[in-house]
Design a protein around this motif. Structure first.
Motif, PDB file in Angstrom:
ATOM      1  N   LEU A  11       0.842  -1.201   0.000  1.00 40.71           N
ATOM      2  CA  LEU A  11       0.000   0.000   0.000  1.00 40.71           C
ATOM      3  C   LEU A  11       0.874   1.248   0.000  1.00 40.71           C
ATOM      4  CD1 LEU A  11      -2.721  -1.033   2.623  1.00 40.71           C
ATOM      5  CD2 LEU A  11      -2.803  -1.266   0.131  1.00 40.71           C
ATOM      6  N   GLY A  12       0.507   2.204  -0.862  1.00 38.92           N
ATOM      7  CA  GLY A  12       1.291   3.427  -0.992  1.00 38.92           C
ATOM      8  C   GLY A  12       2.354   3.355  -2.059  1.00 38.92           C
ATOM      9  N   SER A  13       2.366   2.282  -2.844  1.00 38.52           N
ATOM     10  CA  SER A  13       3.397   2.138  -3.879  1.00 38.52           C
ATOM     11  C   SER A  13       3.126   3.087  -5.039  1.00 38.52           C
ATOM     12  CB  SER A  13       3.459   0.696  -4.382  1.00 38.52           C
ATOM     13  OG  SER A  13       2.269   0.360  -5.076  1.00 38.52           O
ATOM     14  N   GLY A  17       6.481   7.338 -10.627  1.00 38.74           N
ATOM     15  CA  GLY A  17       6.041   8.543  -9.945  1.00 38.74           C
ATOM     16  C   GLY A  17       4.544   8.661  -9.764  1.00 38.74           C
ATOM     17  N   LYS A  18       3.769   7.682 -10.250  1.00 39.72           N
ATOM     18  CA  LYS A  18       2.308   7.725 -10.145  1.00 39.72           C
ATOM     19  C   LYS A  18       1.851   6.871  -8.964  1.00 39.72           C
ATOM     20  CE  LYS A  18       1.126   9.932 -14.032  1.00 39.72           C
ATOM     21  NZ  LYS A  18       0.178  11.054 -14.100  1.00 39.72           N
ATOM     22  N   LYS A  19       1.152   7.479  -8.021  1.00 37.27           N
ATOM     23  CA  LYS A  19       0.604   6.740  -6.892  1.00 37.27           C
ATOM     24  C   LYS A  19      -0.559   5.860  -7.360  1.00 37.27           C
ATOM     25  CE  LYS A  19       3.111   7.895  -3.329  1.00 37.27           C
ATOM     26  NZ  LYS A  19       3.875   6.858  -2.597  1.00 37.27           N
ATOM     27  N   ARG A  20      -0.803   4.768  -6.607  1.00 38.87           N
ATOM     28  CA  ARG A  20      -1.759   3.761  -7.063  1.00 38.87           C
ATOM     29  C   ARG A  20      -2.889   3.551  -6.057  1.00 38.87           C
ATOM     30  NH1 ARG A  20       1.915  -1.064  -9.496  1.00 38.87           N
ATOM     31  NH2 ARG A  20      -0.084  -1.491 -10.518  1.00 38.87           N
ATOM     32  N   TYR A  21      -3.240   4.600  -5.342  1.00 31.36           N
ATOM     33  CA  TYR A  21      -4.233   4.470  -4.288  1.00 31.36           C
ATOM     34  C   TYR A  21      -5.583   3.969  -4.810  1.00 31.36           C
ATOM     35  CZ  TYR A  21      -1.021   7.257  -1.404  1.00 31.36           C
ATOM     36  OH  TYR A  21       0.059   7.725  -0.702  1.00 31.36           O
ATOM     37  N   ASP A  22      -5.984   4.414  -6.012  1.00 32.59           N
ATOM     38  CA  ASP A  22      -7.294   3.988  -6.518  1.00 32.59           C
ATOM     39  C   ASP A  22      -7.324   2.488  -6.772  1.00 32.59           C
ATOM     40  OD1 ASP A  22      -5.434   4.319  -8.553  1.00 32.59           O
ATOM     41  OD2 ASP A  22      -6.886   5.048 -10.016  1.00 32.59           O
ATOM     42  N   GLU A  23      -6.228   1.919  -7.319  1.00 31.67           N
ATOM     43  CA  GLU A  23      -6.146   0.473  -7.505  1.00 31.67           C
ATOM     44  C   GLU A  23      -6.160  -0.255  -6.163  1.00 31.67           C
ATOM     45  OE1 GLU A  23      -3.035  -0.837 -10.481  1.00 31.67           O
ATOM     46  OE2 GLU A  23      -2.564   1.304 -10.255  1.00 31.67           O
TER      47      GLU A  23
END
Length: 406
Positions: A11-13, A17-23
């Motif tokens: 989580l938080g990966s 440079g693009k965060k993946r919170y929605d996934e």
């Protein structure tokens, strides 16, 4: 007991440079639905819950919101063990509060090995499963450093320490089973690199200890273990040909090298009367990662197909370098503008050797692993090949000490 085995959420990966919170949020919502649909009684998360030892507030929010929702499902027991990316202190800080909700967290080796062993009960509140909750075993916890030891000596002591720890904890589990007078199955967790384990390029697996030397033999795991729930390797796989010893793998594609891979969580039906039965459940792709390799005309055609599909995707383009690189690269970015496709990387590839000749943008440190940075420093210093193995091994030791400093 019906168990759901998962690991390596990270989580938080981020990717390029693009965060993946929605996934990540979509996956956790889906996981709740699987727990309900499949009547899961125990959830096991075998390490690397977070991508960093200092996760963002958003990552923490996703984690605690999930635990709150999971506690209201049919799942009676949740076990979380730390991985090499996790901060043991951060994970175990709310341990007392979470344990009151039947959420058990083991961040590091406790003072008493008995505290790594849990008895999970069935719906009638009768003992049904013995769990050996072994987290990522840090060097300092299982080995005493000795002056002047060689890399091979250190490796042997680490492997011996891991084997001794599993023997001790599983011995306690067997004593519990004898005391209860029931032939309860034993489930053990682990976060490590098992010998024979498989990785793929760009799958985000961080080397443990001294490079990839830290591959733990299957002989380290006592025969009394009925199911071994492993984390760390991001590809779902069976260990040593034993279907009851498995990696669930990461639920997300961690890099473009995994774009053709399926991701899984594992449902484990385990009881004294029957052999362990494992059912993989494919994780939906909440965003596609697509890698296209070819000349300019081929890539234009593939880009058109992807845009027409309307499905969101992040894209890495490996463009064969035929002399018109910069203008074609700019064109490919323009083609994707305004669509559901986002081009994250365009790399020029030598069509004869397959090696990367340049990238569209200057790389940031966030895109490179520590290993890649160190190896580039060796290249920059023109370090002779014969010196590199020892330098890289020494570097890995320093890096491990930093990463395990919590």
């Amino acid at each position: 007991m019906r168990v759901l085995h998962t690991s390596d959420w990270h989580l938080g990966s981020s990717l390029a440079g693009k965060k993946r919170y929605d996934e990540e949020e979509a996956f956790l919502n889906w996981l709740i639905s699987i727990i309900d649909r499949e009547c899961i009684e125990t959830l096991i998360v075998a390490g690397d819950i977070f991508d960093s030892g200092t996760p963002s507030n958003r990552a923490l929010e996703l984690y605690y919101r999930f635990l709150g929702r999971a506690g209201k499902t049919c799942c009676r027991h949740i076990l979380i063990t730390a991985g090499n990316h996790d901060s043991p202190t951060l994970l175990t800080a709310p341990q007392e509060l979470l344990s009151a909700l039947d959420i058990h967290v083991v961040g590091s080796i406790p003072l008493a090995a008995e505290d790594e062993v849990f008895i999970f009960t069935n719906i009638d509140n009768e003992p049904d499963l013995v769990v050996c909750a072994v987290p990522f075993l840090r060097d300092r916890d299982i080995r005493t450093a000795e002056a002047g030891e060689s890399i091979e000596e250190k490796r042997c002591r680490l492997l011996a320490g891991i084997g001794n720890h599993y023997t001790q904890v599983c011995g306690i589990a067997e004593l519990h089973r004898e005391r209860l007078g029931k032939n309860l199955p034993i489930l053990a967790t682990g976060h490590l690199f098992a010998a024979g384990g498989c990785t793929v390029a760009d799958d985000g697996v961080r080397d443990l200890a001294v490079g990839n030397l830290m591959q733990v033999s299957t002989s380290a795991f006592p025969a009394c273990i009925d199911y071994l729930a492993l984390g760390h390797l991001h590809q779902p796989q069976i260990v040593g040909g034993e279907p009851s010893r498995r990696y669930s793998g990461s639920p997300f594609m961690m890099g473009f090298g995994e774009s053709d891979r399926c991701k899984e969580v594992l449902i484990v039906d385990i009881s004294p009367e029957m052999p362990v039965y494992v059912t993989p459940v494919i994780v939906p792709r909440f965003r596609d990662l697509v890698q296209i390799h070819g000349d300019a005309n081929y890539i234009r055609d593939k880009l058109g197909e992807l845009i027409f599909s309307g499905r969101p995707a992040w894209l890495e383009i490996l463009l064969e370098d035929t002399g018109a690189g910069p203008s074609v690269r700019d064109e490919l970015y323009r083609i994707a503008e305004g669509s559901a496709i986002e081009v994250l990387k365009v790399k020029l590839i030598d069509p004869d050797t397959g090696t990367i000749t340049s990238s569209h943008d200057q790389e940031s440190l966030e895109e490179l692993s520590p290993d890649e940075v160190f190896k580039r420093c060796l290249d920059e210093a023109n370090e002779p090949e014969e010196n590199r193995e020892e330098l890289i091994a020494a570097y890995h030791e320093v890096l491990a000490e930093i990463q395990e400093g919590d």
